[in-house]
Each structure stands twice: as structure tokens, then as C-alpha cells.
Scaffold this motif. Structure first.
Motif, PDB file in Angstrom:
ATOM      1  N   ALA A  29      38.093  39.133  41.052  1.00 18.75           N
ATOM      2  CA  ALA A  29      37.975  37.689  40.797  1.00 18.75           C
ATOM      3  C   ALA A  29      39.330  37.053  40.513  1.00 18.75           C
ATOM      4  N   TRP A  30      40.241  37.804  39.894  1.00 19.71           N
ATOM      5  CA  TRP A  30      41.533  37.231  39.525  1.00 19.71           C
ATOM      6  C   TRP A  30      42.377  36.873  40.754  1.00 19.71           C
ATOM      7  N   ARG A  31      41.983  37.387  41.964  1.00 22.00           N
ATOM      8  CA  ARG A  31      42.704  37.031  43.194  1.00 22.00           C
ATOM      9  C   ARG A  31      42.260  35.672  43.743  1.00 22.00           C
ATOM     10  N   ASP A  32      41.144  35.139  43.195  1.00 25.72           N
ATOM     11  CA  ASP A  32      40.581  33.884  43.728  1.00 25.72           C
ATOM     12  C   ASP A  32      41.337  32.697  43.122  1.00 25.72           C
ATOM     13  N   ASN A  33      42.365  32.217  43.878  1.00 28.16           N
ATOM     14  CA  ASN A  33      43.237  31.157  43.343  1.00 28.16           C
ATOM     15  C   ASN A  33      42.486  29.863  43.064  1.00 28.16           C
ATOM     16  N   ALA A  34      41.550  29.531  43.961  1.00 29.46           N
ATOM     17  CA  ALA A  34      40.790  28.279  43.774  1.00 29.46           C
ATOM     18  C   ALA A  34      40.006  28.344  42.466  1.00 29.46           C
ATOM     19  N   MET A  35      39.417  29.524  42.196  1.00 27.85           N
ATOM     20  CA  MET A  35      38.643  29.679  40.958  1.00 27.85           C
ATOM     21  C   MET A  35      39.558  29.583  39.730  1.00 27.85           C
ATOM     22  N   LEU A  36      40.710  30.209  39.807  1.00 26.45           N
ATOM     23  CA  LEU A  36      41.646  30.170  38.674  1.00 26.45           C
ATOM     24  C   LEU A  36      42.126  28.739  38.416  1.00 26.45           C
ATOM     25  N   GLN A  37      42.394  27.992  39.513  1.00 30.08           N
ATOM     26  CA  GLN A  37      42.823  26.606  39.354  1.00 30.08           C
ATOM     27  C   GLN A  37      41.719  25.771  38.704  1.00 30.08           C
ATOM     28  N   ARG A  38      40.465  26.043  39.146  1.00 32.29           N
ATOM     29  CA  ARG A  38      39.323  25.328  38.568  1.00 32.29           C
ATOM     30  C   ARG A  38      39.237  25.609  37.060  1.00 32.29           C
ATOM     31  N   MET A  39      39.477  26.858  36.670  1.00 29.99           N
ATOM     32  CA  MET A  39      39.434  27.232  35.250  1.00 29.99           C
ATOM     33  C   MET A  39      40.516  26.492  34.458  1.00 29.99           C
ATOM     34  N   VAL A  40      41.712  26.367  35.057  1.00 27.04           N
ATOM     35  CA  VAL A  40      42.796  25.638  34.389  1.00 27.04           C
ATOM     36  C   VAL A  40      42.395  24.170  34.200  1.00 27.04           C
ATOM     37  N   ASP A  41      41.820  23.572  35.262  1.00 25.70           N
ATOM     38  CA  ASP A  41      41.405  22.167  35.186  1.00 25.70           C
ATOM     39  C   ASP A  41      40.325  21.967  34.117  1.00 25.70           C
ATOM     40  N   LEU A  42      39.374  22.898  34.100  1.00 23.87           N
ATOM     41  CA  LEU A  42      38.288  22.787  33.107  1.00 23.87           C
ATOM     42  C   LEU A  42      38.818  22.967  31.690  1.00 23.87           C
ATOM     43  N   ALA A  43      39.762  23.902  31.532  1.00 23.77           N
ATOM     44  CA  ALA A  43      40.308  24.170  30.199  1.00 23.77           C
ATOM     45  C   ALA A  43      41.068  22.961  29.661  1.00 23.77           C
ATOM     46  N   LYS A  44      41.622  22.151  30.573  1.00 24.42           N
ATOM     47  CA  LYS A  44      42.318  20.938  30.138  1.00 24.42           C
ATOM     48  C   LYS A  44      41.338  19.977  29.458  1.00 24.42           C
ATOM     49  N   VAL A  45      40.099  19.968  29.937  1.00 23.12           N
ATOM     50  CA  VAL A  45      39.067  19.104  29.357  1.00 23.12           C
ATOM     51  C   VAL A  45      38.451  19.752  28.109  1.00 23.12           C
ATOM     52  N   CYS A  46      38.155  21.042  28.220  1.00 23.01           N
ATOM     53  CA  CYS A  46      37.349  21.700  27.176  1.00 23.01           C
ATOM     54  C   CYS A  46      38.173  22.398  26.099  1.00 23.01           C
ATOM     55  N   GLY A  47      39.440  22.675  26.391  1.00 27.52           N
ATOM     56  CA  GLY A  47      40.200  23.493  25.462  1.00 27.52           C
ATOM     57  C   GLY A  47      39.772  24.956  25.594  1.00 27.52           C
ATOM     58  N   ASP A  48      40.130  25.749  24.601  1.00 25.82           N
ATOM     59  CA  ASP A  48      39.803  27.177  24.623  1.00 25.82           C
ATOM     60  C   ASP A  48      38.368  27.363  24.134  1.00 25.82           C
ATOM     61  N   ILE A  49      37.476  27.646  25.068  1.00 28.18           N
ATOM     62  CA  ILE A  49      36.057  27.704  24.663  1.00 28.18           C
ATOM     63  C   ILE A  49      35.728  28.938  23.827  1.00 28.18           C
ATOM     64  N   ARG A  50      36.681  29.889  23.752  1.00 28.38           N
ATOM     65  CA  ARG A  50      36.435  31.024  22.841  1.00 28.38           C
ATOM     66  C   ARG A  50      36.556  30.552  21.387  1.00 28.38           C
ATOM     67  N   GLU A  51      37.380  29.514  21.182  1.00 28.09           N
ATOM     68  CA  GLU A  51      37.570  28.957  19.835  1.00 28.09           C
ATOM     69  C   GLU A  51      36.615  27.790  19.564  1.00 28.09           C
ATOM     70  N   ASN A  52      36.444  26.939  20.586  1.00 27.98           N
ATOM     71  CA  ASN A  52      35.603  25.741  20.410  1.00 27.98           C
ATOM     72  C   ASN A  52      34.158  26.046  20.782  1.00 27.98           C
ATOM     73  N   ALA A  53      33.270  25.993  19.803  1.00 28.67           N
ATOM     74  CA  ALA A  53      31.844  26.140  20.138  1.00 28.67           C
ATOM     75  C   ALA A  53      31.375  24.788  20.640  1.00 28.67           C
ATOM     76  N   LEU A  54      31.380  24.593  21.965  1.00 31.99           N
ATOM     77  CA  LEU A  54      31.097  23.262  22.505  1.00 31.99           C
ATOM     78  C   LEU A  54      29.626  23.033  22.809  1.00 31.99           C
ATOM     79  N   VAL A  55      28.858  24.105  22.870  1.00 30.54           N
ATOM     80  CA  VAL A  55      27.447  23.934  23.239  1.00 30.54           C
ATOM     81  C   VAL A  55      26.585  24.064  21.974  1.00 30.54           C
ATOM     82  N   PRO A  56      25.755  23.044  21.675  1.00 32.93           N
ATOM     83  CA  PRO A  56      24.899  23.135  20.478  1.00 32.93           C
ATOM     84  C   PRO A  56      24.031  24.395  20.488  1.00 32.93           C
ATOM     85  N   ASP A  57      23.953  25.058  19.322  1.00 33.76           N
ATOM     86  CA  ASP A  57      23.174  26.303  19.215  1.00 33.76           C
ATOM     87  C   ASP A  57      21.684  26.038  19.108  1.00 33.76           C
TER      88      ASP A  57
END
Length: 434
Positions: free
Chosen positions: A176-204
């Protein structure tokens, strides 16, 4: 439940729409407008407005001419969350008395997600239950739980969920790490969401029980839930009364003081009149003053009572002995006080049903204490202080019918008694600690 624009006397003294949160920062107004647009509503043109816990704003209600703009069918209530601090606000307009509690539970259980989301976005949605419209009592009884349908204007929630899936893919798929389009998408999403390992963004937790409550439907209806029986208390003219689930629902007419009292006493919801709480609380003295003030109001509707003291009231009582005797409530309260002082309690079965409500309060540690006090206040309309504390819809309805002189007296009494220290007043009179 439509609200006329309330007189400024209540607003000026923070007796209606008090303790709300001012929204005047352009980015927050912009976010609020995004939520309004998602509900199909016009954006506000106001440069500042106030909101309650649910995001309801009296100023916006006035601007759009609809007090139910977040409550279209008085069911499936909408909410708008701009800031986590809304949890500390009251709920000032709702068709269900438990909306406030449900919002509090949702915001408490999902505090981390709400903290993280509101940094960048507005959270909005609706408290959804199983019925789109309430036509009869059966529709109300079918609501056992509610689900918070949560959205956000920038779809931060959706993007966080998408990023979470891509992170999982990255971990699980060796190439999966070879998939540049996917990695770019992750970078774009992280710009909006921040680090989702730290931010619990989805209500439990989004599903909550719908327990005892009052609703404005059918002229006002109470639902109390006990382990083996649900009890509905309302006007017998309500559609479905005594016909809906008779095997598991008990129906009581709100006009039957005897049956309503017996139900509350038998289910352990009442503090019966005993010296242990009556004498220290000043409860009977408070009720007696409320009863006398109501008699003065009826006899002399335009009298200004703003500065009257206990001596003046005593003089009025002596001068209107016939009226006092005919009403009967003031002599009854005095007799009750003497009997409790002598024997430590009052023989409640000897008291006429409607007068029983004058000398009881809700058992403070019962989960339904506030709701029970609201119901008690329906039987003691003279006590406008109790009506205001526990039964705002009933109080505002009464207030609309008061003369100007009586309105200013009511406001004055509330300011000098309850508003001075709400928590202390509730603790002393009703035994309630927040």
C-alpha cells in the motif's frame, strides 16, 4: 409550541433566555450559517446572537419568525454545536423536558470528539427517534431510545473515517505504501483532520435511553417509567388515552388530583409532610405567602405589591378574613404547620386531594425529582416560584395572562428569592443539590 415575543421585563431580568452564550465572532456565525443551510434554512444576517445548549437562538427565532426552527414537528429535535462550553448552558425552548438531559449525556460521553471537532468545524444533526410526527399517545410511547445523527459542515467526521480506513490499509497491505495517490489523499485528509491517532474525532456513544419526561404535545403530557409499568398523566381528551397498550400502560387524568397523588406516593416519588424536612425548609411558610399573594392578585389585580412586607400581608389577611376562609388554603397550611409541630407529621389521608399537593415535594434523591416537582406545580398554580423553577412552559403561559402590576411583582419576588442564589434556594426548599 409557539412563543409570542416575551415582554422585555422577563428578558431584562434574565428570567427568560438567561445565561445564554453570545455568538459574535464572524467565523462562528459563518459556521452556524452552514448548519442552518444544511437544515434548509436561511442564513442569519445578525452580527451577534445568543444560543442555548442545543444551539437554539431566540434572536434567530425572531428573525425567521419561527420558534420551532430547530424543532420542526416538535419531535426529532435538531442541534447545532459551535463550542464544547454549550454543555453548561440551559435549554430554553423544547417540546420534551428531557432534551436538556439527553444533550448533556451526549456532550459528556463524547467530550473528546466534540473538543477536537469544534476547533475546525460546526457539529450539527438531530436527536432522532422512531417517529417522524406525533399524532397520538402511541407515537410517544414508541420512543424508547434516541440516536444522535451527527454531521459536520466541512465533513471532518466523514474525512476522519476515510483517513482511518486508509491508515488501516497502509498497515495491513504490504504494498500500500507504493500507492502515491493514496498517500497524497492521506496527506490532504490529515490537513483537515489532524492526527487522528490523537484526536478522537468520531463520537463514541450516540444512542441514549428515553426515560421519564413531560412533553408539550396534547396540551402537556407526562410519562413516568417504572420497572413493571409505564404511567401516562394527561388530559383524557389526548388521542390514544387509555387505548394505547392498556396491558402495560396506566392512564391517569391530570384532572384527578386523588389518583395522581396516590400514584406519586405509591411509587416513592414524594416527600410526605414530616417535621424532618418541613420545619427547616420554610416550605409551608413559602406556600402560605404564595397563596395569599394569589388571593390579593384576584381581589385587587392592579395593586402593586413590590414593596410589601410581612406586616402588610398580615394586615391584609386580617382585613379579608372571609375571603381567606372561603379559599381555605391559608387556614389549612397554618393547621398543617401546627399538626406537624405537635406530632412530627401530617395525616395526609385526612387532607382533601388538591390540598395534599400544597404540603409535599418530590423526593430529592429520586431520579424523577425535577419532573415530579413540575407535576406538583400543575396542582399549585398559585406558587409561581415553583412554577418558574420546575415548569417554565407553565410559568410563561400563566405570565401571559397576568396584569402589568402583577407581572412586575412576580419578577420582583423571583429576583429577591430564587435568582439571588438558585442553588441555595433549591437546596433549602426542595432538598435538591445540583
Amino acid at each position: 409550541m409557539t412563543h409570542a415575543k416575551k415582554p422585555d421585563l422577563l428578558r431584562d431580568n434574565e428570567l427568560i433566555y438567561g445565561r445564554l452564550l453570545a455568538i459574535d465572532e464572524p467565523h462562528l456565525i459563518q459556521r452556524y450559517n452552514k448548519a442552518l443551510a444544511a437544515f434548509g434554512l436561511e442564513p442569519t444576517k445578525l452580527a451577534s446572537f445568543q444560543i442555548d445548549r442545543t444551539g437554539f437562538s431566540p434572536e434567530i427565532a425572531e428573525e425567521c419568525g419561527d420558534y420551532d426552527y430547530l424543532d420542526p414537528n416538535e419531535v426529532n429535535r435538531r442541534f447545532i454545536i459551535l463550542t464544547p462550553s454549550q454543555i453548561d448552558l440551559p435549554v430554553v425552548h423544547t417540546a420534551f423536558s428531557n432534551t436538556s438531559q439527553l444533550m448533556f449525556e451526549f456532550m459528556s460521553k463524547n467530550q473528546r470528539a466534540i473538543d477536537a471537532l469544534t476547533i475546525k468545524d460546526v457539529i450539527y444533526g438531530e436527536i432522532e427517534d422512531s417517529v417522524p410526527k406525533v399524532n397520538d399517545i402511541e407515537d410517544l410511547l414508541s420512543i424508547n431510545q434516541v440516536e444522535f445523527k451527527v454531521l459536520s459542515a466541512e465533513d471532518v467526521l466523514g474525512k476522519a473515517a476515510e483517513l482511518g480506513k486508509l491508515v488501516d490499509r497502509l498497515k495491513q497491505e504490504p504494498d500500500a505504501w507504493r500507492d502515491n495517490a493514496m498517500l497524497q489523499r492521506m496527506v490532504d485528509l490529515a490537513k483537515v483532520c489532524g492526527d487522528i491517532r490523537e484526536n478522537a474525532l468520531v463520537p463514541d456513544q450516540v444512542i441514549f435511553r428515553h426515560n421519564a419526561y413531560w412533553t408539550s404535545h396534547f396540551g402537556g403530557l407526562y410519562v413516568f417509567v417504572d420497572p413493571d409499568m409505564t404511567t401516562v398523566i394527561s388530559d383524557p381528551a389526548a388521542p390514544g388515552f387509555r387505548r394505547s397498550r392498556p396491558w402495560q400502560v396506566s392512564y391517569l387524568s391530570i384532572n384527578d388530583a386523588d389518583k395522581v397523588f396516590r400514584f406519586l406516593a405509591a411509587t416513592g416519588r414524594l416527600d410526605l409532610p414530616r417535621a424532618s424536612w418541613i420545619e427547616a425548609s420554610g416550605y409551608l411558610e413559602h406556600r402560605a405567602e404564595m397563596v395569599v399573594r394569589a388571593l390579593i392578585r384576584d381581589a385587587e389585580p392592579n395593586r402593586n405589591l413590590t414593596d410589601v412586607d410581612k406586616v402588610w400581608l398580615q394586615t391584609w389577611i386580617h382585613g379579608h378574613a372571609d375571603l381567606i376562609a372561603q379559599d381555605g388554603n391559608f387556614p389549612f397550611l397554618n393547621a398543617a404547620k401546627r399538626e406537624i409541630a405537635q406530632f412530627g407529621h401530617l395525616k395526609i389521608e385526612d387532607v382533601p386531594p388538591r390540598q395534599r399537593f400544597l404540603v409535599v415535594r418530590a423526593k430529592p434523591d429520586h431520579p424523577d425529582a425535577w419532573l415530579t416537582n413540575q407535576l406538583i406545580s400543575d396542582f399549585v398554580p398559585q406558587d409561581f416560584v415553583s412554577r418558574y423553577v420546575f415548569n417554565k412552559p407553565g410559568f410563561y403561559k400563566d405570565y401571559d395572562g397576568f396584569s402589568d402590576a402583577w407581572r412586575s411583582d412576580v419578577v420582583d419576588v423571583l429576583k429577591t428569592t430564587y435568582l439571588k442564589d438558585k442553588a441555595a434556594f433549591r437546596a433549602r426548599l426542595y432538598g435538591l443539590t445540583d
